[in-house]
Design a protein around this motif. Structure first.
Motif, PDB file in Angstrom:
ATOM      1  N   ILE A 171       0.837  -1.206   0.000  1.00  0.00           N
ATOM      2  CA  ILE A 171       0.000   0.000   0.000  1.00  0.00           C
ATOM      3  C   ILE A 171       0.870   1.254   0.000  1.00  0.00           C
ATOM      4  O   ILE A 171       0.616   2.210  -0.743  1.00  0.00           O
ATOM      5  N   THR A 172       1.935   1.238   0.811  1.00  0.00           N
ATOM      6  CA  THR A 172       2.845   2.386   0.849  1.00  0.00           C
ATOM      7  C   THR A 172       3.523   2.598  -0.496  1.00  0.00           C
ATOM      8  O   THR A 172       3.686   3.736  -0.951  1.00  0.00           O
ATOM      9  N   GLY A 173       3.918   1.499  -1.161  1.00  0.00           N
ATOM     10  CA  GLY A 173       4.537   1.615  -2.476  1.00  0.00           C
ATOM     11  C   GLY A 173       3.611   2.269  -3.484  1.00  0.00           C
ATOM     12  O   GLY A 173       4.025   3.119  -4.275  1.00  0.00           O
ATOM     13  N   GLY A 174       2.329   1.888  -3.441  1.00  0.00           N
ATOM     14  CA  GLY A 174       1.364   2.503  -4.347  1.00  0.00           C
ATOM     15  C   GLY A 174       1.198   3.988  -4.076  1.00  0.00           C
ATOM     16  O   GLY A 174       1.134   4.802  -5.003  1.00  0.00           O
ATOM     17  N   ARG A 175       1.155   4.354  -2.796  1.00  0.00           N
ATOM     18  CA  ARG A 175       0.967   5.770  -2.458  1.00  0.00           C
ATOM     19  C   ARG A 175       2.197   6.597  -2.778  1.00  0.00           C
ATOM     20  O   ARG A 175       2.094   7.750  -3.194  1.00  0.00           O
ATOM     21  N   LEU A 176       3.383   6.026  -2.582  1.00  0.00           N
ATOM     22  CA  LEU A 176       4.603   6.741  -2.957  1.00  0.00           C
ATOM     23  C   LEU A 176       4.612   7.047  -4.451  1.00  0.00           C
ATOM     24  O   LEU A 176       5.047   8.130  -4.869  1.00  0.00           O
ATOM     25  N   GLY A 177       4.145   6.099  -5.257  1.00  0.00           N
ATOM     26  CA  GLY A 177       4.060   6.330  -6.691  1.00  0.00           C
ATOM     27  C   GLY A 177       3.073   7.430  -7.028  1.00  0.00           C
ATOM     28  O   GLY A 177       3.331   8.275  -7.899  1.00  0.00           O
ATOM     29  N   ASP A 178       1.915   7.450  -6.335  1.00  0.00           N
ATOM     30  CA  ASP A 178       0.926   8.496  -6.570  1.00  0.00           C
ATOM     31  C   ASP A 178       1.484   9.880  -6.225  1.00  0.00           C
ATOM     32  O   ASP A 178       1.200  10.865  -6.904  1.00  0.00           O
ATOM     33  N   ILE A 179       2.283   9.949  -5.154  1.00  0.00           N
ATOM     34  CA  ILE A 179       2.795  11.236  -4.670  1.00  0.00           C
ATOM     35  C   ILE A 179       4.006  11.703  -5.476  1.00  0.00           C
ATOM     36  O   ILE A 179       4.069  12.854  -5.952  1.00  0.00           O
ATOM     37  N   HIS A 180       4.984  10.820  -5.647  1.00  0.00           N
ATOM     38  CA  HIS A 180       6.272  11.226  -6.227  1.00  0.00           C
ATOM     39  C   HIS A 180       6.430  10.851  -7.701  1.00  0.00           C
ATOM     40  O   HIS A 180       7.430  11.233  -8.322  1.00  0.00           O
ATOM     41  N   GLY A 181       5.498  10.111  -8.251  1.00  0.00           N
ATOM     42  CA  GLY A 181       5.591   9.730  -9.659  1.00  0.00           C
ATOM     43  C   GLY A 181       5.758   8.228  -9.816  1.00  0.00           C
ATOM     44  O   GLY A 181       6.639   7.629  -9.189  1.00  0.00           O
ATOM     45  N   ARG A 182       4.887   7.632 -10.636  1.00  0.00           N
ATOM     46  CA  ARG A 182       4.913   6.174 -10.790  1.00  0.00           C
ATOM     47  C   ARG A 182       6.150   5.689 -11.528  1.00  0.00           C
ATOM     48  O   ARG A 182       6.713   4.648 -11.194  1.00  0.00           O
ATOM     49  N   LYS A 220      13.652   5.399 -20.693  1.00  0.00           N
ATOM     50  CA  LYS A 220      13.430   6.013 -22.007  1.00  0.00           C
ATOM     51  C   LYS A 220      11.956   6.037 -22.413  1.00  0.00           C
ATOM     52  O   LYS A 220      11.471   7.033 -22.962  1.00  0.00           O
ATOM     53  N   PHE A 221      11.228   4.948 -22.154  1.00  0.00           N
ATOM     54  CA  PHE A 221       9.912   4.790 -22.767  1.00  0.00           C
ATOM     55  C   PHE A 221       8.718   5.019 -21.833  1.00  0.00           C
ATOM     56  O   PHE A 221       7.617   5.275 -22.297  1.00  0.00           O
ATOM     57  N   ILE A 222       8.888   4.904 -20.529  1.00  0.00           N
ATOM     58  CA  ILE A 222       7.747   5.073 -19.631  1.00  0.00           C
ATOM     59  C   ILE A 222       7.521   6.557 -19.357  1.00  0.00           C
ATOM     60  O   ILE A 222       8.468   7.291 -19.065  1.00  0.00           O
ATOM     61  N   SER A 223       6.278   6.986 -19.462  1.00  0.00           N
ATOM     62  CA  SER A 223       5.927   8.377 -19.183  1.00  0.00           C
ATOM     63  C   SER A 223       5.604   8.542 -17.703  1.00  0.00           C
ATOM     64  O   SER A 223       5.024   7.651 -17.081  1.00  0.00           O
ATOM     65  N   GLU A 224       5.943   9.695 -17.150  1.00  0.00           N
ATOM     66  CA  GLU A 224       5.692   9.948 -15.736  1.00  0.00           C
ATOM     67  C   GLU A 224       4.230  10.319 -15.515  1.00  0.00           C
ATOM     68  O   GLU A 224       3.602  10.963 -16.369  1.00  0.00           O
ATOM     69  N   SER A 225       3.692   9.882 -14.404  1.00  0.00           N
ATOM     70  CA  SER A 225       2.329  10.245 -14.023  1.00  0.00           C
ATOM     71  C   SER A 225       2.222  10.247 -12.505  1.00  0.00           C
ATOM     72  O   SER A 225       2.930   9.515 -11.829  1.00  0.00           O
ATOM     73  N   LYS A 226       1.313  11.086 -11.998  1.00  0.00           N
ATOM     74  CA  LYS A 226       1.050  11.169 -10.562  1.00  0.00           C
ATOM     75  C   LYS A 226      -0.456  11.234 -10.343  1.00  0.00           C
ATOM     76  O   LYS A 226      -1.223  11.543 -11.266  1.00  0.00           O
ATOM     77  N   ALA A 227      -0.889  10.932  -9.128  1.00  0.00           N
ATOM     78  CA  ALA A 227      -2.303  11.058  -8.796  1.00  0.00           C
ATOM     79  C   ALA A 227      -2.619  12.526  -8.541  1.00  0.00           C
ATOM     80  O   ALA A 227      -1.831  13.235  -7.909  1.00  0.00           O
ATOM     81  N   PRO A 228      -3.766  13.028  -9.038  1.00  0.00           N
ATOM     82  CA  PRO A 228      -4.102  14.439  -8.816  1.00  0.00           C
ATOM     83  C   PRO A 228      -4.290  14.774  -7.338  1.00  0.00           C
ATOM     84  O   PRO A 228      -3.966  15.866  -6.893  1.00  0.00           O
ATOM     85  N   LYS A 229      -4.835  13.811  -6.571  1.00  0.00           N
ATOM     86  CA  LYS A 229      -5.016  14.014  -5.134  1.00  0.00           C
ATOM     87  C   LYS A 229      -4.526  12.767  -4.407  1.00  0.00           C
ATOM     88  O   LYS A 229      -5.310  11.863  -4.102  1.00  0.00           O
ATOM     89  N   ALA A 230      -3.240  12.695  -4.162  1.00  0.00           N
ATOM     90  CA  ALA A 230      -2.659  11.510  -3.521  1.00  0.00           C
ATOM     91  C   ALA A 230      -2.816  11.593  -2.012  1.00  0.00           C
ATOM     92  O   ALA A 230      -2.664  12.659  -1.415  1.00  0.00           O
ATOM     93  N   LEU A 231      -3.131  10.452  -1.394  1.00  0.00           N
ATOM     94  CA  LEU A 231      -3.224  10.390   0.055  1.00  0.00           C
ATOM     95  C   LEU A 231      -1.833  10.485   0.681  1.00  0.00           C
ATOM     96  O   LEU A 231      -0.841  10.123   0.062  1.00  0.00           O
ATOM     97  N   ARG A 232      -1.797  10.965   1.925  1.00  0.00           N
ATOM     98  CA  ARG A 232      -0.519  11.053   2.626  1.00  0.00           C
ATOM     99  C   ARG A 232      -0.061   9.668   3.071  1.00  0.00           C
ATOM    100  O   ARG A 232      -0.841   8.736   3.186  1.00  0.00           O
ATOM    101  N   LEU A 233       1.229   9.583   3.324  1.00  0.00           N
ATOM    102  CA  LEU A 233       1.779   8.318   3.807  1.00  0.00           C
ATOM    103  C   LEU A 233       1.389   8.090   5.263  1.00  0.00           C
ATOM    104  O   LEU A 233       1.283   9.020   6.044  1.00  0.00           O
ATOM    105  N   ASP A 234       1.192   6.825   5.604  1.00  0.00           N
ATOM    106  CA  ASP A 234       0.913   6.443   6.988  1.00  0.00           C
ATOM    107  C   ASP A 234       2.045   5.529   7.456  1.00  0.00           C
ATOM    108  O   ASP A 234       1.888   4.317   7.556  1.00  0.00           O
ATOM    109  N   LEU A 235       3.198   6.143   7.720  1.00  0.00           N
ATOM    110  CA  LEU A 235       4.374   5.358   8.089  1.00  0.00           C
ATOM    111  C   LEU A 235       4.206   4.685   9.452  1.00  0.00           C
ATOM    112  O   LEU A 235       4.708   3.581   9.668  1.00  0.00           O
ATOM    113  N   VAL A 236       3.492   5.339  10.360  1.00  0.00           N
ATOM    114  CA  VAL A 236       3.251   4.726  11.676  1.00  0.00           C
ATOM    115  C   VAL A 236       2.449   3.448  11.508  1.00  0.00           C
ATOM    116  O   VAL A 236       2.734   2.424  12.147  1.00  0.00           O
TER     117      VAL A 236
END
Length: 509
Positions: free
Chosen positions: A77-88, A201-217
């Motif tokens: 779940i954290t990996g998915g959210r990091l991609g949404d926030i910082h770029g997949r 070279k070939f993958i385009s960058e994308s982010k979520a328009p409204k990404a949830l914050r990380l819940d590291l705790v």
């Protein structure tokens, strides 16, 4: 005479180039997904060789498999959210680069402890890489093209399920350059390096328009709770079941209770918890999560014990064991296609329940054969129970995610899908930890052949009774699933199916 030939314009050339780029990007992310799937299935078949070469204890063997599943589950779940926030794209490249590095560390591990640590790192990097695969596909392809993408993913999953054990068996048997089992990890290096270069070279960058914050705790609490539960399970038998082990397992319940309380507070404070607890108010989702976790436990027990039974108990080569599993993989693929396309639309959850009972029937046949034929059992005699079990598993795995998500609100479909995958992997890790109780607990210390072989056969039969009991529980819990899954809106179905495709192949092997 007028020519009908149209000359290419800069605009049409740009469109064609963009079209080629996205299909190249798809090939790259599917290769990464395939690498992860094969890595899960390839390791079990080489475990006896790893144990013989490194002198690994049985608890180390469990952690080589369970450590990967635990790290993968804890980071999904954290990996998915990091991609949404910082770029997949960025997270995918970090994941595939880290996965490749971890594979090299596994391949050159000097001792069992280093191998376990490298496998945990490998699982953590897979958790960074795999969620981006689905997100990149979703961001790159419009809805009307995803049917074609699903077909390609299905082919990759089927190929990974069948080729993983066979590839592991061949690489182990060939003993390339005298490296024994190590090529099963080193084979990831050229694939990972190529994916890293081409992905840049070939993958385009994308982010979520409204990404949830990380819940590291939340992540830390999950990891601590699972470690407090799993470590005593895997080491307890070797250490004589000390008091601290029981206290640790009891303490894990307190930690999980604290996790629930914290997640409620986090949801009220900023709406970005690791676990969306409101989903559990949906009866079908709560039941489905229970099915996923329990199913993962059963599969975690079966696949590890099955490998040890064939290669140590029966003394078979890795190749012979790998080929024996082919009928199972084929049966899973055939039944999965039938269940989704023809059976579930007509009969609903009864198909999933029939799958659980079919798997129980296959296990009972296997128990009888293991007892009747003993050490003289042949691969062709195992084909019947394996085909029956494979058909049952195929009836469950393909439609299960859709059944679980059918009553989940659309806005929570992504969180629910990620949670399903996480829980299934956690169940798998728990099942691998329980092997020390249900299998090794039945095998005495200091045994030598033929008593050791006979003990492994007896332990295998004993373990299958536990797996059959798990499936009986799953059959009963499935009554809480919808009688017939509802249809999702377009887009939610696409994501769920993609998640289901990659998740279903994980336990196989």
């Amino acid at each position: 005479m007028t020519s009908t030939t149209t000359s290419s314009t800069p605009e049409t050339a740009a469109v064609a180039a963009a079209d080629r780029r996205r299909w190249f990007a798809l090939a790259i992310v599917m290769t990464a997904a395939f690498m992860d799937l094969v890595d899960v299935t390839i390791v079990n078949i080489a475990i006896p060789s790893i144990q013989k070469d490194t002198g690994a204890s049985f608890s180390s063997i469990q952690w080589i498999t369970a450590g990967y599943a635990l790290a993968f589950a804890a980071g999904l779940i954290t990996g998915g959210r990091l991609g949404d926030i910082h770029g997949r794209k960025k997270l995918f490249l970090i994941g595939i680069g880290g996965f490749t590095l971890a594979s090299a560390l596994c391949g050159f591990a000097a001792n069992p402890d280093m191998l376990v640590a490298s496998r945990i790192l490998q699982g953590a990097m897979a958790a960074m890489m795999v969620p981006q695969v689905l997100s990149i596909v979703h961001a790159t392809f419009p809805a009307h093209e995803r049917g074609k993408v699903f077909g390609l993913f299905g082919a990759v999953v089927g190929l990974g399920a069948v080729s993983g054990p066979l590839l592991g068996a061949l690489l182990t048997e060939w003993n390339l350059f005298g490296l024994e089992w190590r090529p099963i990890f080193l084979i990831n290096l050229p694939v990972g390096i190529a994916g890293l270069i081409l992905g840049t070279k070939f993958i385009s960058e994308s982010k979520a328009p409204k990404a949830l914050r990380l819940d590291l705790v939340g992540v830390v609490l999950v990891i601590i709770g699972l470690l407090m539960l799993l470590y005593p399970l895997t080491r307890g038998r070797e250490l004589g079941w000390p008091l601290w082990g029981y206290l640790s397992m009891a303490g894990s319940v307190v930690v999980f209770g604290g996790l629930v309380a914290y997640e409620r507070m986090k949801a009220a404070r900023d709406g970005s918890p690791l676990i969306e607890l409101s989903l559990f108010k949906v009866k079908s989702f709560a039941a489905g999560i229970a099915v996923q976790a329990t199913f993962g436990v059963g599969l975690g027990i079966f696949f590890l014990v099955w490998t040890l039974y064939m290669q140590i108990g029966l003394g078979w080569t890795a190749l012979r064991a790998g080929l024996t599993g082919v009928p199972f993989s084929i049966a899973v693929s055939v039944a999965a296609g039938m269940s989704v396309q023809k059976l579930v639309p007509r009969f609903g959850r009864k198909v999933l329940q029939a799958g659980a009972l079919t798997m129980v029937a296959g296990l009972l046949i296997y128990i009888w054969e293991a007892d009747h034929y003993g050490l003289d059992i042949a691969p062709w005699q195992m084909a019947l129970p394996l085909v029956v079990m494979g058909l049952g598993m195929g009836l469950i795995v393909a439609p299960l995610t859709d059944a679980v998500l059918s009553e989940v609100p659309k806005e929570h479909s992504g969180s629910a899908s990620g949670l399903i995958n996480t829980v299934q992997q956690m169940g798998n890790a728990l099942g691998l930890g329980l092997v020390s109780v249900v299998f090794f607990g039945r095998i005495g210390d200091g045994l030598v052949p033929p008593k050791l072989n006979q003990a492994f056969v007896a332990g295998f039969q004993h373990s299958l009774w536990y797996v059959a009991g798990v499936l009986a529980v799953i059959f009963l819990v499935m009554f809480a699933l919808p009688a017939k899954p509802q249809q999702h809106v377009e887009g939610a179905v696409d994501e769920a199916e993609l998640l289901d495709l990659t998740k279903d192949a994980q336990p196989v092997g």
